[in-house]
Design a protein around this motif. Sequence first.
Motif: not given
Length: 311
Positions: A78-88, A110-128
């Motif tokens: 949620r904090e990430k998404k709020n930051l994206w909104n402030r920047i926009a 997902q291929e941009e991470r190695r040996n760490s968890n990939f979060n699809p929701v955060r990636a979707r928000d970031f791509n949007s």
Amino acid sequence: MKELTSNQVASFWDSSGFEMDYVGALGRSGDLLCLWDPSVFKEQESIKDRNFLLLKGSVVGCSEPLCIMNVYAPQGTREKKNLWNRIADLKDKYAGMWLLLGDFNVVRFQEERRNSNFNPVRARDFNSFIFENDLVEYAMKGGKFTFSVGNKMNSSCLLLRKSTSGIDLFDFFNSWLDRDDFEGVIRASCDKFKSTSPTYLALMKKLKLIRDDIKKWWDKTKAKEGEKEKIVKAELDKSEMELETRELSEEEDWVILESLNELTKIANFKVTDIKQKSRARWALFGDENSAFFHNFVNNRKRKKFYPRYGD
């Protein structure tokens, strides 16, 4: 460090002069520092936030304003998404070229991470956030990752060009392909597109035009189908009342049957869209698809409401 002086940061620079601005740290994190050569970049104003440092100015010899943002994104979704909104919001407020860099604490794929968890929701928000704000990603050179601790690696690098039109993420429904006028919308968009831009920019602009035309077509189609559905339901209700007092003529039976077919066609489009949405939500969140099943049950009830003409 909560406070920084030019003497403390001089070791990051050569013997020539430099200017600096910073956001002090809170505890062990959050310290943001920007250094620049004043003979190249002229700062006019800075905006400071817990998660970014924005420098507004211009490059010597270039009349267009330049905004450089040093980002340190929080960990929470949620904090990430709020930051994206402030920047926009800032990007919409201040015109000119924009450059975003720093630690985004998220990756796009997902291929941009190695040996760490990939979060699809955060990636979707970031791509949007990237697509909606016309961001273009720099190609990584010299290596795949910008950060690593032991075996944990991730990477992300972004460039924003004000003149580059990005492509919004938007839902594409398979049911559109079954509508008679959809192909015509695509062909009309392609026919009217003209561009003298380089190939990769022309392609992005063309896809953006097609997307915008699809959105306009879809808004009109939804409104048209909604109005048609109301009219057909009103006609069926009227016919049902007539059935209580008299036998209907063959022509009236045919009108009812056609109305039911039209209503079923619209309902099937809706069910197809709901099913597609439910599968996407299940893939991301693993939900129970309750909205889809409720709509499916209601559709079955509607068909049973007219047993004489139903399936």
